[in-house]
Design a protein around this motif. Structure first.
Motif, PDB file in Angstrom:
ATOM      1  N   ILE A 187      77.764  14.190 128.073  1.00 32.59           N
ATOM      2  CA  ILE A 187      76.919  13.200 127.381  1.00 32.59           C
ATOM      3  C   ILE A 187      77.384  13.043 125.930  1.00 32.59           C
ATOM      4  CG2 ILE A 187      74.577  12.680 126.570  1.00 32.59           C
ATOM      5  CD1 ILE A 187      73.501  14.245 128.966  1.00 32.59           C
ATOM      6  N   LEU A 188      77.643  14.175 125.272  1.00 32.74           N
ATOM      7  CA  LEU A 188      78.007  14.114 123.852  1.00 32.74           C
ATOM      8  C   LEU A 188      79.374  13.464 123.641  1.00 32.74           C
ATOM      9  CD1 LEU A 188      76.664  17.581 122.659  1.00 32.74           C
ATOM     10  CD2 LEU A 188      75.744  15.313 122.105  1.00 32.74           C
ATOM     11  N   SER A 189      80.323  13.744 124.547  1.00 32.50           N
ATOM     12  CA  SER A 189      81.647  13.113 124.379  1.00 32.50           C
ATOM     13  C   SER A 189      81.545  11.610 124.606  1.00 32.50           C
ATOM     14  CB  SER A 189      82.683  13.751 125.312  1.00 32.50           C
ATOM     15  OG  SER A 189      82.298  13.538 126.636  1.00 32.50           O
ATOM     16  N   ALA A 190      80.747  11.205 125.602  1.00 36.84           N
ATOM     17  CA  ALA A 190      80.569   9.759 125.837  1.00 36.84           C
ATOM     18  C   ALA A 190      79.902   9.114 124.625  1.00 36.84           C
ATOM     19  CB  ALA A 190      79.725   9.530 127.095  1.00 36.84           C
ATOM     20  N   ALA A 191      78.868   9.792 124.085  1.00 39.15           N
ATOM     21  CA  ALA A 191      78.147   9.222 122.943  1.00 39.15           C
ATOM     22  C   ALA A 191      79.038   9.136 121.702  1.00 39.15           C
ATOM     23  CB  ALA A 191      76.902  10.062 122.646  1.00 39.15           C
ATOM     24  N   SER A 192      79.862  10.182 121.481  1.00 37.50           N
ATOM     25  CA  SER A 192      80.726  10.160 120.287  1.00 37.50           C
ATOM     26  C   SER A 192      81.787   9.066 120.399  1.00 37.50           C
ATOM     27  CB  SER A 192      81.456  11.494 120.100  1.00 37.50           C
ATOM     28  OG  SER A 192      80.640  12.541 120.456  1.00 37.50           O
ATOM     29  N   LEU A 193      82.432   9.000 121.562  1.00 38.83           N
ATOM     30  CA  LEU A 193      83.461   7.966 121.727  1.00 38.83           C
ATOM     31  C   LEU A 193      82.855   6.573 121.612  1.00 38.83           C
ATOM     32  CD1 LEU A 193      85.601   9.473 124.622  1.00 38.83           C
ATOM     33  CD2 LEU A 193      86.424   8.873 122.341  1.00 38.83           C
ATOM     34  N   TRP A 194      81.695   6.403 122.239  1.00 39.15           N
ATOM     35  CA  TRP A 194      81.014   5.105 122.200  1.00 39.15           C
ATOM     36  C   TRP A 194      80.760   4.713 120.741  1.00 39.15           C
ATOM     37  CZ3 TRP A 194      76.513   3.001 120.303  1.00 39.15           C
ATOM     38  CH2 TRP A 194      76.090   1.773 120.848  1.00 39.15           C
ATOM     39  N   THR A 195      80.234   5.651 119.951  1.00 38.31           N
ATOM     40  CA  THR A 195      79.934   5.358 118.543  1.00 38.31           C
ATOM     41  C   THR A 195      81.216   5.010 117.781  1.00 38.31           C
ATOM     42  OG1 THR A 195      78.159   6.979 118.718  1.00 38.31           O
ATOM     43  CG2 THR A 195      78.726   6.258 116.507  1.00 38.31           C
ATOM     44  N   GLY A 196      82.273   5.798 118.031  1.00 40.84           N
ATOM     45  CA  GLY A 196      83.550   5.542 117.354  1.00 40.84           C
ATOM     46  C   GLY A 196      84.102   4.163 117.674  1.00 40.84           C
ATOM     47  N   LEU A 255      92.851  -2.591 126.832  1.00 40.71           N
ATOM     48  CA  LEU A 255      92.024  -1.643 127.577  1.00 40.71           C
ATOM     49  C   LEU A 255      90.608  -1.653 126.993  1.00 40.71           C
ATOM     50  CD1 LEU A 255      92.868   0.337 129.850  1.00 40.71           C
ATOM     51  CD2 LEU A 255      92.942   2.121 128.109  1.00 40.71           C
ATOM     52  N   MET A 256      89.609  -1.820 127.870  1.00 38.27           N
ATOM     53  CA  MET A 256      88.228  -1.810 127.373  1.00 38.27           C
ATOM     54  C   MET A 256      87.795  -0.373 127.097  1.00 38.27           C
ATOM     55  SD  MET A 256      86.597  -4.558 129.941  1.00 38.27           S
ATOM     56  CE  MET A 256      84.924  -4.399 129.346  1.00 38.27           C
ATOM     57  N   PRO A 257      86.892  -0.169 126.118  1.00 39.62           N
ATOM     58  CA  PRO A 257      86.456   1.197 125.787  1.00 39.62           C
ATOM     59  C   PRO A 257      85.956   1.988 126.991  1.00 39.62           C
ATOM     60  CG  PRO A 257      85.672  -0.342 124.146  1.00 39.62           C
ATOM     61  CD  PRO A 257      86.311  -1.171 125.201  1.00 39.62           C
ATOM     62  N   VAL A 258      85.346   1.290 127.952  1.00 35.74           N
ATOM     63  CA  VAL A 258      84.800   1.993 129.120  1.00 35.74           C
ATOM     64  C   VAL A 258      85.895   2.759 129.875  1.00 35.74           C
ATOM     65  CG1 VAL A 258      85.051   0.040 130.740  1.00 35.74           C
ATOM     66  CG2 VAL A 258      83.244   1.707 131.101  1.00 35.74           C
ATOM     67  N   ALA A 259      87.124   2.251 129.821  1.00 32.18           N
ATOM     68  CA  ALA A 259      88.233   2.893 130.533  1.00 32.18           C
ATOM     69  C   ALA A 259      88.654   4.203 129.874  1.00 32.18           C
ATOM     70  CB  ALA A 259      89.433   1.942 130.612  1.00 32.18           C
ATOM     71  N   VAL A 260      88.245   4.418 128.640  1.00 34.69           N
ATOM     72  CA  VAL A 260      88.508   5.695 127.957  1.00 34.69           C
ATOM     73  C   VAL A 260      87.267   6.595 128.044  1.00 34.69           C
ATOM     74  CG1 VAL A 260      89.048   6.761 125.739  1.00 34.69           C
ATOM     75  CG2 VAL A 260      90.150   4.621 126.378  1.00 34.69           C
ATOM     76  N   ALA A 307      86.976  10.390 129.825  1.00 27.90           N
ATOM     77  CA  ALA A 307      86.738  11.459 128.844  1.00 27.90           C
ATOM     78  C   ALA A 307      85.449  12.210 129.163  1.00 27.90           C
ATOM     79  CB  ALA A 307      86.672  10.869 127.436  1.00 27.90           C
ATOM     80  N   ALA A 308      84.401  11.469 129.552  1.00 31.97           N
ATOM     81  CA  ALA A 308      83.126  12.109 129.906  1.00 31.97           C
ATOM     82  C   ALA A 308      83.303  12.985 131.150  1.00 31.97           C
ATOM     83  CB  ALA A 308      82.059  11.052 130.144  1.00 31.97           C
ATOM     84  N   ALA A 309      84.126  12.524 132.088  1.00 33.33           N
ATOM     85  CA  ALA A 309      84.369  13.307 133.314  1.00 33.33           C
ATOM     86  C   ALA A 309      85.153  14.583 132.978  1.00 33.33           C
ATOM     87  CB  ALA A 309      85.127  12.454 134.327  1.00 33.33           C
ATOM     88  N   LEU A 310      86.134  14.433 132.109  1.00 31.15           N
ATOM     89  CA  LEU A 310      86.960  15.573 131.708  1.00 31.15           C
ATOM     90  C   LEU A 310      86.120  16.623 130.966  1.00 31.15           C
ATOM     91  CD1 LEU A 310      90.014  16.170 131.929  1.00 31.15           C
ATOM     92  CD2 LEU A 310      90.229  15.432 129.547  1.00 31.15           C
ATOM     93  N   ALA A 311      85.269  16.154 130.061  1.00 29.32           N
ATOM     94  CA  ALA A 311      84.399  17.073 129.309  1.00 29.32           C
ATOM     95  C   ALA A 311      83.449  17.801 130.251  1.00 29.32           C
ATOM     96  CB  ALA A 311      83.610  16.293 128.254  1.00 29.32           C
ATOM     97  N   LEU A 312      82.987  17.096 131.258  1.00 31.15           N
ATOM     98  CA  LEU A 312      82.068  17.699 132.234  1.00 31.15           C
ATOM     99  C   LEU A 312      82.752  18.836 132.997  1.00 31.15           C
ATOM    100  CD1 LEU A 312      79.282  17.108 133.973  1.00 31.15           C
ATOM    101  CD2 LEU A 312      80.985  16.402 135.627  1.00 31.15           C
TER     102      LEU A 312
END
Lengths: 67, 481
Positions: free
Chosen positions: B425-434, B453-458, B462-467
């Motif tokens: 959750i935190l990695s998705a939130a941080s990347l989203w904010t960035g 590349l749309m942000p969703v593709a990163v 990244a959220a899956a990897l962090a999980l």
């Protein structure tokens, strides 16, 4: 945690995603069934996906649903 | 005439919503989930209606007017292909666990799965933050649509009238009948905007001499509009668009509808029919938008669909368009408001205020209170919100997609841990904010580093990897399934 869903529907999903990428015919400008070829392709893909999903719910229905 | 058709439609919606109250059982579970009694037809129509917004009618035709028929693939067929698999995997699994453990919200699932209150609170905060701009889009969009359909800025009705009408009608049937009225009304609203699509398509295309003649003209006069290969999109962009519908799997309002199903069998129709219904919704909107290029040169001062209908059909069809737009808006707004009411009642008031025990009738009253509070706050915000809120709404979808790896792992991966879920959750939130902050300086549509590349593709990988990483380096708590 018992595995309730069979694995093969995931393959169906991946095939659908692969077929979504029809860049090999992007420059095609013919009309097919009165529609631009690429639009007809994606419309056909939606119809085919519905057929594949019918097979998924018929033969790939999850087990252990407690019903 | 536009206002007459719209008034008749809103009266019909209110009537059906109030009728739904006749079956109300007075419990929290009945208010928020219709006692898990929704059958296959209402379920499929409400899942579609909840996922379709005013954007499907006005926004998609506008995009198609700008970018051509490729919009059908980018937003229509990507949704049609991916969402049924999300229902098949996540929907059925969530329904089963909800049935077994009595969950009403996603946060309850996460708390029970990981035994962590703070993780539940983190998810709650992120979901609520992402929902607010999404709500605002619907309410502000209704005001804008009514202004345009009644004559445009300065001549038509002011924006607050449409916004207030949508909020008032939605409040009455959601507050009075809860999930049952919401689902029934959604089934009606979905039928209305599907029928509107057919009526508008036939009426406008006949003015162009039929579909084939219109498409032939489009190919000859605007070849870039009729082809995917106009050079405006790359295969990479196309691939990243396929990830955006993943947001559907993390919507709290979709989750509520999944839990409201009468049985797992109720999902069968939804899974099979969804691609066809999505195609039937997006096809008229996209093709009419592209054909609009034959009649109107850019730039347009208003939505192309409205201009096409006003120029080529009568006022009754324009009134039907107004009803279709309101249907699309309310069928999402009602479910979003009810889901937020459920989250505040169950995840905050009941969990923290009453230690998990709250009388059934009080759950209903808290739910109604939150529905009123959210609608009032959204309406007031819509009076001062600028047009930039619509861009923020699109970003909200990207944020929800970033939550999907965590929710999917919660349902399917036994080795997932609370630390892994929090990292996701935190990695998705941080990347989203960035990415969001970075996009504020961008001119035109934003892509990661200008690559297309749309942000969703990163964010999603990244959220899956962090999980995975977070879960593998921490010890799992005992899991109760």
């Amino acid at each position: 945690m018992p595995r309730s869903h069979p694995r093969w529907p995931l393959l169906v999903a991946l095939v659908a995603c692969a077929l979504f990428q029809n860049f090999w015919m992007w420059s095609e400008d013919r009309l097919i069934a009165g529609l631009p070829a690429n639009l007809a392709y994606h419309l056909g893909l939606c119809i085919a996906a519905s057929g594949a999903l019918a097979a998924v719910v018929r033969w790939g229905w999850p087990r252990d649903l407690g019903e | 005439m536009v206002l007459t058709v719209l008034a008749v439609y809103l009266a019909l919606v209110l009537g059906l919503g109030v009728f739904g109250h006749r079956l109300f059982r007075g419990t929290g579970e009945d208010y928020f989930l219709a006692s898990r009694s929704i059958g296959p037809f209402v379920l499929v129509m409400t899942l579609l209606g909840t996922n379709m917004t005013a954007y499907t009618l006005l926004g998609a035709s506008g995009e198609s007017y700008q970018r051509g028929i490729i919009v059908f693939a980018l937003m229509g067929s990507s949704t049609a292909l991916l969402v049924p698999f999300l229902i098949y995997y996540l929907g059925i699994r969530a329904w089963r666990l909800g049935q077994r453990h009595g969950h009403v919200t996603q946060v309850q699932l996460v708390r029970q799965r990981y035994g962590s209150d703070s993780l539940g609170l983190l998810l709650f905060s992120v979901v609520v933050a992402l929902m607010l701009p999404y709500l605002l889009i619907g309410v502000k969009g209704a005001g804008d649509a009514l202004t345009i359909l009644t004559g445009g800025a300065g001549q038509g009705l002011p924006g607050w009238v449409g916004s207030l009408a949508v909020c008032a009608v939605t409040y009455v049937y959601v507050s009075y009948g809860g999930m049952r009225s919401t689902s029934w009304v959604n089934a009606l609203q979905t039928t209305v905007f599907l029928l509107f699509g057919v009526v508008a398509y036939v009426a406008v295309m006949s003015e162009f001499g039929g579909v084939e003649a219109a498409m032939e003209r489009l190919r000859a006069e605007q070849p870039a509009m009729a082809s995917f290969g106009s050079g405006r999109f790359s295969a990479l962009q196309m691939a990243s668009f396929l990830l955006l519908p993943l947001c559907t799997g993390a919507f709290p309002h979709l989750y509520s509808h999944w839990l409201s199903a009468r049985s797992a069998e109720s999902f069968r129709l939804a899974i099979v029919a969804y691609p066809l219904l999505v195609a039937a919704t997006w096809f008229p909107s996209v093709t009419l938008g592209a054909v609009g290029r034959l009649q109107f040169d850019p730039p347009l001062d208003g939505p192309v669909l409205v201009k096409l209908i006003v120029a080529n059909t009568g006022e009754v069809v324009a009134g039907c368009l107004a009803a279709g737009v309101f249907a699309a808006i309310m069928s999402s707004l009602d479910s979003q408001i009810l889901a937020l009411g459920a989250m505040f009642t169950q995840d905050i008031v009941k969990h923290y205020g009453f230690h998990g025990t709250l009388r059934e009738d009080r759950q209903v009253w808290f739910g109604r209170l939150f529905v009123l509070a959210f609608l009032a706050a959204t309406f007031l915000c819509s009076l001062v919100a600028s047009q930039s809120i619509f861009a923020l709404g699109t970003w909200a979808l990207t944020g929800f997609a970033g939550l999907l790896p965590m929710l999917a792992a919660t349902l399917f991966w036994q080795r997932a841990t609370a630390a892994g879920a929090a990292a996701s959750i935190l990695s998705a939130a941080s990347l989203w904010t960035g990415f969001f902050l970075d996009s504020l300086d961008a001119a035109g549509p934003y892509s990661v580093g200008g690559t297309g590349l749309m942000p969703v593709a990163v964010i999603v990988p990244a959220a899956a990897l962090a999980l995975v990483a977070g879960s593998l380096v921490t010890r799992p708590a005992s899991v109760r399934r």
